[in-house]
Every structure is written in structure tokens, then in C-alpha cells.
Design an enzyme around this catalytic site. Structure first.
Site, PDB file in Angstrom:
ATOM      1  N   ASP A  98       0.708  -0.918  -0.175  1.00 50.34           N
ATOM      2  CA  ASP A  98       0.156   0.181  -0.005  1.00 50.34           C
ATOM      3  C   ASP A  98       1.112   1.105   0.306  1.00 50.34           C
ATOM      4  O   ASP A  98       2.261   0.787   0.005  1.00 50.34           O
ATOM      5  CB  ASP A  98      -0.695  -0.432   1.079  1.00 50.34           C
ATOM      6  CG  ASP A  98      -1.610   0.713   0.985  1.00 50.34           C
ATOM      7  OD1 ASP A  98      -2.232   1.851   0.355  1.00 50.34           O
ATOM      8  OD2 ASP A  98      -2.791   0.394   1.235  1.00 50.34           O
ATOM      9  N   ASP A 148      -9.573   1.131  -6.191  1.00 50.10           N
ATOM     10  CA  ASP A 148     -10.455   2.457  -6.303  1.00 50.10           C
ATOM     11  C   ASP A 148     -11.229   2.001  -7.844  1.00 50.10           C
ATOM     12  O   ASP A 148     -10.710   1.602  -8.483  1.00 50.10           O
ATOM     13  CB  ASP A 148      -9.133   3.352  -6.595  1.00 50.10           C
ATOM     14  CG  ASP A 148      -9.298   5.073  -6.156  1.00 50.10           C
ATOM     15  OD1 ASP A 148     -10.757   5.159  -7.149  1.00 50.10           O
ATOM     16  OD2 ASP A 148      -8.697   5.824  -6.013  1.00 50.10           O
ATOM     17  N   LYS A 152     -14.769   8.003 -12.062  1.00 50.51           N
ATOM     18  CA  LYS A 152     -15.630   9.166 -14.013  1.00 50.51           C
ATOM     19  C   LYS A 152     -14.840   7.436 -14.792  1.00 50.51           C
ATOM     20  O   LYS A 152     -13.504   7.041 -15.110  1.00 50.51           O
ATOM     21  CB  LYS A 152     -14.634  10.068 -13.919  1.00 50.51           C
ATOM     22  CG  LYS A 152     -15.315  10.620 -12.491  1.00 50.51           C
ATOM     23  CD  LYS A 152     -14.047  11.931 -12.324  1.00 50.51           C
ATOM     24  CE  LYS A 152     -15.327  12.653 -11.272  1.00 50.51           C
ATOM     25  NZ  LYS A 152     -14.060  14.406 -11.359  1.00 50.51           N
ATOM     26  N   PHE A 223     -13.594  -0.993   4.101  1.00 45.54           N
ATOM     27  CA  PHE A 223     -14.226   0.070   2.432  1.00 45.54           C
ATOM     28  C   PHE A 223     -15.722  -1.303   2.070  1.00 45.54           C
ATOM     29  O   PHE A 223     -16.474  -0.352   2.306  1.00 45.54           O
ATOM     30  CB  PHE A 223     -13.358  -0.806   1.874  1.00 45.54           C
ATOM     31  CG  PHE A 223     -12.344   0.148   1.701  1.00 45.54           C
ATOM     32  CD1 PHE A 223     -13.041   2.137   1.487  1.00 45.54           C
ATOM     33  CD2 PHE A 223     -10.716  -0.044   1.805  1.00 45.54           C
ATOM     34  CE1 PHE A 223     -11.376   2.778   1.710  1.00 45.54           C
ATOM     35  CE2 PHE A 223      -9.952   1.203   1.931  1.00 45.54           C
ATOM     36  CZ  PHE A 223      -9.977   2.427   1.843  1.00 45.54           C
ATOM     37  N   GLU A 224     -15.908  -2.217   2.693  1.00 43.83           N
ATOM     38  CA  GLU A 224     -16.686  -3.172   2.151  1.00 43.83           C
ATOM     39  C   GLU A 224     -17.844  -2.535   2.959  1.00 43.83           C
ATOM     40  O   GLU A 224     -18.898  -2.510   2.272  1.00 43.83           O
ATOM     41  CB  GLU A 224     -16.637  -4.463   3.112  1.00 43.83           C
ATOM     42  CG  GLU A 224     -17.667  -5.426   2.415  1.00 43.83           C
ATOM     43  CD  GLU A 224     -17.431  -6.907   2.710  1.00 43.83           C
ATOM     44  OE1 GLU A 224     -18.005  -7.796   2.407  1.00 43.83           O
ATOM     45  OE2 GLU A 224     -16.022  -7.273   3.020  1.00 43.83           O
TER      46      GLU A 224
END
Length: 242
Positions: A98, A148, A152, A223-224
């Protein structure tokens, strides 16, 4: 923002300009760290931290003595799920990558406090790690949980799950090794599944194709949880290197 002296913690740009990639699937995030995270980084980075500088080949047998398998985890957030999987499966080494400094410190602290000697934390670009620092057939698995989504349309090229990435990942996986992806973005899940199904180096672990039921070994990630709070549907995909 807490700044580290040389040798104290992870570098803000370990590869420098030596391996400059035009399209990156991440944003470096060297944001503010807590006192405990900074302490863990200063003390434990020399022991368990790896700089992805692209200048050396990693010896995974030396890096994970006593572990029978090694899995690469790309993007671990604050590291809670990674630490849980490491505790549940001590025979598997986890090379966790990370660029989020607080998360790096948090995972190191969790590894120490829980006595986990099967976790190593790598700082930098996972693509450089795969390309320059891992030998072919080195890994037993690759995990990409909640990358991520770059929602867009003009940013879709930055999404990590692309044919080129799959070819690279396959070259570093042992035959039969797995690639496990999970996302709560429906449109990204559809793209992931389409790209994976079409890639010649991978086959779906689901005999009938499609998504994989959420496996018990994958803990609920932060995040989940945020996605579920927004009524997102989480999709898992587990493909095997042919």
C-alpha cells in the site's frame, strides 16, 4: 503531517524516477499518522518493511521463513482484514502493499500486538514490485480487495484490473495459484468479470462461471462496510492461473 527522518520509516517515493509509469492506479497518500502508528513505523519498518524501489529481487523463502505459501495483497487500507487473515492462516505469508502511511503503521502495529510474524509491509507501486522484484511463479495467490474504482469514465484506464495487469500477475503466480478480487462497485465488478473471463491465463473457480459467493476466510473490510452502508452489492471473483 508527521515526517520521518531517513531510515525511520517508509520513503515517500521509493522508486523515484527510475520506473516512472504514465498511468498509475493509485494516489500516494502520505497523510497524518497517529502517535502509535508513527511509533510502529519507526520501530518496525527496519524489521518488516520493504521499499519497492525496483532495484532488488526479493527472496520470498528468506522473507517468510517457515511459511508454506506466500500471497500478495494489493491495497490493504488500515490493515485490519489483513491482520485477521494472517492470524487465521499462520502458515501463509502475506506480502501486503500500500502507499497509505497511516495504514502501513497501523498494520505493523497490529502484526506486533498480535504476534504475527507472517506479515511484511511493502511501500510503493505494486506493478513495479511484480515486474522488477518478484521472480516468475513466485506467488501462491494475489488479493485485490476493493481497489479504487475510478468511477469517472475518463479515469477507467487507471483501474488496476486490466488485461495487462492480469498477464503480469499470471506470470508471477504458480500454476494453480489464485487471483481473488472483490469490489462493491457494480459496473467495475462487471468489467472485472469480463476481463478475467476473457484472459487466457486464468480460469474461473466457479464451474458455472460468474461471481464467487463471499468466502468465509475474507473478513469484512472497512471499505466493504462503507459500501454495505450505502446498499452496495459486494462481488467476489476467484480465478486460477491455468
Amino acid at each position: 503531517m508527521r515526517r520521518f527522518a531517513e531510515g525511520e520509516g517508509p520513503s515517500p517515493d521509493p522508486a523515484g524516477s527510475h520506473f516512472d509509469r504514465r498511468i498509475r492506479s493509485f494516489q500516494p497518500r502520505r497523510s497524518r499518522v497517529t502517535t502509535s502508528q508513527g511509533d510502529a513505523l519507526r520501530r518496525l519498518w527496519p524489521k518488516w518493511g520493504i521499499e519497492i524501489d525496483g532495484k532488488q529481487r526479493l527472496d520470498l523463502d528468506q522473507l517468510f521463513p517457515g511459511q508454506s505459501e506466500v500471497v500478495l495483497e494489493i491495497g490493504f487500507g488500515m490493515g485490519e482484514a489483513t491482520a485477521q487473515m494472517a492470524a487465521d492462516d499462520p502458515e501463509t505469508g502475506i506480502l501486503a502493499v500500500d502507499v497509505h502511511t497511516p495504514g502501513q503503521g497501523n498494520l505493523l502495529g497490529l502484526a506486533e500486538s498480535n504476534g504475527l510474524d507472517n506479515v511484511r509491509v511493502a511501500n510503493g507501486d505494486a506493478i513495479i514490485l511484480l515486474t522488477e522484484m518478484l521472480r516468475p511463479d513466485a506467488l501462491d495467490g494475489v488479493r485485490v480487495y476493493f481497489p479504487d474504482p475510478w468511477p469517472k469514465k475518463r479515469h477507467h484506464k487507471r483501474r488496476i484490473i486490466q488485461p495487462e495487469f492480469l498477464t503480469l500477475a499470471a506470470s508471477r503466480l504458480k500454476p494453480g495459484g489464485f487471483l481473488h478480487c472483490a469490489t462493491d462497485w457494480e459496473e467495475y465488478a462487471e468489467q472485472m468479470l469480463e476481463v478475467l473471463e476473457a484472459h487466457p491465463d486464468f480460469t474461473n473457480s466457479q464451474a458455472d462461471g460468474g461471481y464467487t459467493p463471499r468466502p468465509a476466510f475474507r473478513p469484512l473490510t472497512r471499505f466493504e462496510g462503507k459500501g454495505l452502508d450505502k446498499d452496495h452489492v459486494v462481488h467476489d471473483m476467484i480465478f486460477l492461473r491455468t
